[in-house]
Design an enzyme around this catalytic site. Sequence first.
Site, mmCIF file in Angstrom:
data_model
loop_
_atom_site.group_PDB
_atom_site.id
_atom_site.type_symbol
_atom_site.label_atom_id
_atom_site.label_comp_id
_atom_site.label_asym_id
_atom_site.label_seq_id
_atom_site.Cartn_x
_atom_site.Cartn_y
_atom_site.Cartn_z
ATOM 1 N N ASP A 31 0.839 -1.201 0.000
ATOM 2 C CA ASP A 31 0.000 0.000 0.000
ATOM 3 C C ASP A 31 0.868 1.243 0.000
ATOM 4 O O ASP A 31 0.540 2.252 -0.628
ATOM 5 C CB ASP A 31 -0.886 0.030 1.250
ATOM 6 C CG ASP A 31 -1.980 -1.024 1.181
ATOM 7 O OD1 ASP A 31 -2.001 -1.776 0.173
ATOM 8 O OD2 ASP A 31 -2.780 -1.106 2.125
ATOM 9 N N SER A 80 -37.595 -1.584 -11.161
ATOM 10 C CA SER A 80 -37.424 -2.218 -9.852
ATOM 11 C C SER A 80 -37.698 -3.708 -10.037
ATOM 12 O O SER A 80 -37.840 -4.171 -11.166
ATOM 13 C CB SER A 80 -38.308 -1.567 -8.797
ATOM 14 O OG SER A 80 -39.636 -1.720 -9.122
ATOM 15 N N GLU A 111 -28.279 -14.435 -7.556
ATOM 16 C CA GLU A 111 -27.310 -13.472 -7.044
ATOM 17 C C GLU A 111 -27.819 -12.948 -5.715
ATOM 18 O O GLU A 111 -29.013 -12.965 -5.457
ATOM 19 C CB GLU A 111 -27.203 -12.280 -8.013
ATOM 20 C CG GLU A 111 -26.663 -12.632 -9.374
ATOM 21 C CD GLU A 111 -26.994 -11.552 -10.400
ATOM 22 O OE1 GLU A 111 -26.913 -10.365 -10.048
ATOM 23 O OE2 GLU A 111 -27.344 -11.913 -11.532
ATOM 24 N N LYS A 113 -28.927 -10.120 -3.166
ATOM 25 C CA LYS A 113 -29.555 -8.807 -3.362
ATOM 26 C C LYS A 113 -28.909 -7.830 -2.386
ATOM 27 O O LYS A 113 -29.217 -7.817 -1.194
ATOM 28 C CB LYS A 113 -31.066 -8.885 -3.126
ATOM 29 C CG LYS A 113 -31.799 -7.601 -3.462
ATOM 30 C CD LYS A 113 -33.294 -7.824 -3.530
ATOM 31 C CE LYS A 113 -34.043 -6.596 -4.023
ATOM 32 N NZ LYS A 113 -33.894 -5.422 -3.188
ATOM 33 N N ASP A 115 -28.016 -4.624 -0.400
ATOM 34 C CA ASP A 115 -28.917 -3.611 0.144
ATOM 35 C C ASP A 115 -28.178 -2.280 0.260
ATOM 36 O O ASP A 115 -27.589 -1.973 1.286
ATOM 37 C CB ASP A 115 -29.419 -4.081 1.511
ATOM 38 C CG ASP A 115 -30.649 -3.327 1.937
ATOM 39 O OD1 ASP A 115 -31.217 -2.583 1.107
ATOM 40 O OD2 ASP A 115 -31.047 -3.460 3.104
ATOM 41 N N TYR A 223 -23.998 -5.833 -10.933
ATOM 42 C CA TYR A 223 -24.820 -7.019 -11.174
ATOM 43 C C TYR A 223 -25.464 -7.094 -12.555
ATOM 44 O O TYR A 223 -26.073 -8.092 -12.877
ATOM 45 C CB TYR A 223 -25.900 -7.158 -10.103
ATOM 46 C CG TYR A 223 -26.787 -5.930 -9.979
ATOM 47 C CD1 TYR A 223 -26.683 -5.092 -8.875
ATOM 48 C CD2 TYR A 223 -27.721 -5.612 -10.956
ATOM 49 C CE1 TYR A 223 -27.475 -3.973 -8.749
ATOM 50 C CE2 TYR A 223 -28.517 -4.492 -10.848
ATOM 51 C CZ TYR A 223 -28.394 -3.683 -9.743
ATOM 52 O OH TYR A 223 -29.178 -2.573 -9.635
ATOM 53 N N LYS A 310 -37.228 -12.012 -0.978
ATOM 54 C CA LYS A 310 -36.847 -11.218 0.193
ATOM 55 C C LYS A 310 -36.747 -12.112 1.418
ATOM 56 O O LYS A 310 -37.669 -12.870 1.703
ATOM 57 C CB LYS A 310 -37.912 -10.147 0.452
ATOM 58 C CG LYS A 310 -37.962 -9.080 -0.611
ATOM 59 C CD LYS A 310 -37.108 -7.893 -0.217
ATOM 60 C CE LYS A 310 -37.331 -6.776 -1.194
ATOM 61 N NZ LYS A 310 -37.352 -5.466 -0.689
ATOM 62 N N CYS A 404 -42.140 15.810 31.983
ATOM 63 C CA CYS A 404 -41.066 15.905 31.003
ATOM 64 C C CYS A 404 -39.753 15.453 31.652
ATOM 65 O O CYS A 404 -39.408 15.924 32.727
ATOM 66 C CB CYS A 404 -40.930 17.346 30.508
ATOM 67 S SG CYS A 404 -39.487 17.584 29.456
ATOM 68 N N CYS A 407 -37.433 18.770 31.983
ATOM 69 C CA CYS A 407 -37.752 19.974 32.756
ATOM 70 C C CYS A 407 -38.876 19.746 33.758
ATOM 71 O O CYS A 407 -39.317 20.691 34.414
ATOM 72 C CB CYS A 407 -38.100 21.122 31.814
ATOM 73 S SG CYS A 407 -39.680 20.918 31.011
ATOM 74 N N CYS A 422 -44.253 18.239 25.688
ATOM 75 C CA CYS A 422 -43.913 19.084 26.831
ATOM 76 C C CYS A 422 -44.296 20.515 26.471
ATOM 77 O O CYS A 422 -43.776 21.068 25.512
ATOM 78 C CB CYS A 422 -42.418 18.989 27.136
ATOM 79 S SG CYS A 422 -41.843 20.306 28.224
ATOM 80 N N CYS A 428 -37.733 24.528 28.146
ATOM 81 C CA CYS A 428 -37.254 23.145 28.099
ATOM 82 C C CYS A 428 -36.001 23.057 27.212
ATOM 83 O O CYS A 428 -36.044 23.367 26.024
ATOM 84 C CB CYS A 428 -38.379 22.272 27.571
ATOM 85 S SG CYS A 428 -38.044 20.524 27.617
HETATM 86 P P1 AMP Z 1 -36.390 -2.929 -5.020
HETATM 87 O O1 AMP Z 1 -35.709 -1.626 -4.734
HETATM 88 O O2 AMP Z 1 -36.785 -3.674 -3.781
HETATM 89 O O3 AMP Z 1 -37.453 -2.811 -6.060
HETATM 90 O O4 AMP Z 1 -35.288 -3.876 -5.650
HETATM 91 C C1 AMP Z 1 -34.710 -3.552 -6.850
HETATM 92 C C2 AMP Z 1 -33.312 -3.110 -6.604
HETATM 93 O O5 AMP Z 1 -32.515 -4.154 -6.083
HETATM 94 C C3 AMP Z 1 -32.622 -2.753 -7.877
HETATM 95 O O6 AMP Z 1 -32.886 -1.431 -8.251
HETATM 96 C C4 AMP Z 1 -31.167 -2.930 -7.522
HETATM 97 O O7 AMP Z 1 -30.623 -1.689 -7.145
HETATM 98 C C5 AMP Z 1 -31.169 -3.817 -6.304
HETATM 99 N N1 AMP Z 1 -30.328 -5.025 -6.442
HETATM 100 C C6 AMP Z 1 -29.449 -5.449 -5.505
HETATM 101 N N2 AMP Z 1 -28.807 -6.537 -5.901
HETATM 102 C C7 AMP Z 1 -29.248 -6.842 -7.140
HETATM 103 C C8 AMP Z 1 -28.937 -7.866 -8.082
HETATM 104 N N3 AMP Z 1 -28.035 -8.828 -7.794
HETATM 105 N N4 AMP Z 1 -29.586 -7.853 -9.271
HETATM 106 C C9 AMP Z 1 -30.498 -6.895 -9.551
HETATM 107 N N5 AMP Z 1 -30.830 -5.895 -8.695
HETATM 108 C C10 AMP Z 1 -30.230 -5.859 -7.494
HETATM 109 ZN ZN ZN Z 2 -39.692 19.818 28.960
#
Ligand code: AMP
Ligand code: ZN
Length: 664
Positions: A31, A80, A111, A113, A115, A223, A310, A404, A407, A422, A428
């Site tokens: 690094d 979506s 794959e 998902k 978050d 993805y 999900k 409260c 206070c 309050c 407060c």
């Molecule tokens: P939702 O927001 O619940 O409608 O889910 C759709 C979102 O899941 C997409 O817009 C992607 O940003 C996300 N996502 C995460 N992982 C994946 C994946 N492996 N393939 C497709 N979408 C994904």
């Molecule tokens: Zn208060």
Amino acid sequence: MNIEQEIAALRKELHEHNYRYYAQDAPIISDQLFDEKLARLKDLETQHPNFYDPNSPTQRVGGAITKNFDTVVHEQRMYSLDNSYNRQDLLDWEARVCKNLGIEQVDYTCELKYDGASISITYINGKLSQAITRGDGAQGDDVTQNVKTIRTVPLQLTGSTIPEKFTIRGEIMLPIAGFQEMNKLRVAAGEEPYMNPRNTASGSLKLQDSTAVAARPLACYLYQIVAARPLFTSQLESLEAAARWGFHVPKHFVHAPNMDAVFRFLDYWEQQRSTLPYEIDGVVIKVNQMAYQEQLGYTAKSPRWAIAYKFKAEAVETILEDVTYQVGRTGAITPVAQLQAVLLGGTVVKRASLHNADFIQTLDLHYNDTVLVEKGGEIIPKITAIKHDKRSVMAKAIVFASLCPECATPLKRKPDEADHYCPNTQGCLPQRVGRVAHFISRKAMDIDGLGAETIHLLIQHNLIDSYADLYTLKEEDLIPLDRLAEKSAQNIVQAIAASVTVPFARVLYALGIRYVGQTVAKKLANHFGSIDALMFATVEDLVQVDEIGERIAQSVVDYFGIAAHHNQLSKLREAGVQLKQVVAALDSTLLEGMRFVVSGVFALYSRDQLKHVIEQNGGKVAASISKNTTYLIAGDKMGPAKRTKATSLGIPIITEQEFNAMLA
Ligand code: AMP
Ligand code: ZN
């Protein structure tokens, strides 16, 4: 080797090391050596700005400031995903897919998902060209400068089979360890910790200063490749190619020949998700063959060829130790469950939101209850159930506070409202601090440098009574306060003084009148034009304004019924704060009837200045190009998509100099 060659060689070498490090996870230099080479390149680039390259590895450290994020239309819509919650949903989906295609069986990819926050990144000739947030799916915000600082996003692709132009979709994530580290630093600095990795990741994309983005340990997981025509015969192939080109594609995807194989993948990850270094909320199952994907197409909202499975929200049992109460800036009281610390989805949970008295009563919560805590999409986890069989017969029910906690004023509750509050608004402490914090917040007066702690101290030391006293603060008042350096004191005083130019609508929002959010404040400012007119408005007057109802109207009238508020307003007036709407006269009407789109970086103007000049001369500014656009004013580094669009619609593209000539 001349300078130009050395710069090119360093860039090439650093791109390769990045690729080894982030895409292959197999670095070959330390690094430290990497940092040295990067520093050398940075030096050379500073000395020789003529060799500027927007995709140089030095762009990682940020530096660009984006004041306003341009809205950009997605060339291919960002859909979506349909959701499923159980195996039957998936079998039903498979049946629909097969029926649609008129075949017996299809193969899939599975794959994880991720978050985080979705992102769409376009590459042209192997170079990163533009990164856009999902937005509403049809158009999003151009966050290219910020995305470039994310180490796992390649600026320059590797390999020989890279298409001339394509877009790749992925998720910007904040891995759990990095998130916790960030929070540790924040807490040590006396700041509130961030709530969860997902919101923090998506908030990061919209920071104005890309250096701040670079400082966050963000990552991008890719993805999906999208292009005008399919580039691969299967999703599997495309993921493999993306990984070869240098994209960060987590290795956990599999090819599933049938639904049984999909179920096995689900079983595995439902068990193992907490071992991942980042958060997932399910699995995405896609029809693998591109030809089938094409045939299946899309509904209005989502592809027919993919579905999200999900996971159930993770839930754990723990003990409710106590209930405490928080007082907000409007005096609203929020009960908070204090829990025995427990690990949930990779983070330690000690508190849960209890919303209000009704919520506690409905749950029939007792001290020392064993409760089930779940992490929903929300910021703080919630209590979803009580294990009644584990309750001791001696357990006492939770009774909502009557005083409260700050206070000791008796709490009140209006018959039609859920919250206790309050009523001691002027005395407060958390309410007083909260109001000042709101007043200075970014969307209100935008006064930088004052944290909640400093405000606390200012009030405690009687240096200010309310936000109206900020304007008479001096550096000498601030310096003796805890941890305030001379320089920061100076900055704060300057920021306060600068805020007198904030327009009336934002001042009105800053006052913190209950129910008067940004939109309502704008409506009231436009309608009444000044605080003096608003002050004398009756409920009947107020409800005449579009979208202002009884509740807001009453709250505004109540606000002006309090003597202390008039005192504060006269202090603000004295300080020169904008208490009426300023309608600027036009400089000319030379641009009347013309619609401009402004894109890129300009030499003579900031983008905001340019927009202002257009409007001051009677023109209009639009965010995106349409057939109604009169001119596209192109600066440096304008997105290629905009140019293409303007050319295809036959809209003239002009420079800022040509624009100036129109005004001459
Ligand atoms: P939702 O927001 O619940 O409608 O889910 C759709 C979102 O899941 C997409 O817009 C992607 O940003 C996300 N996502 C995460 N992982 C994946 C994946 N492996 N393939 C497709 N979408 C994904
Ligand atoms: Zn208060």
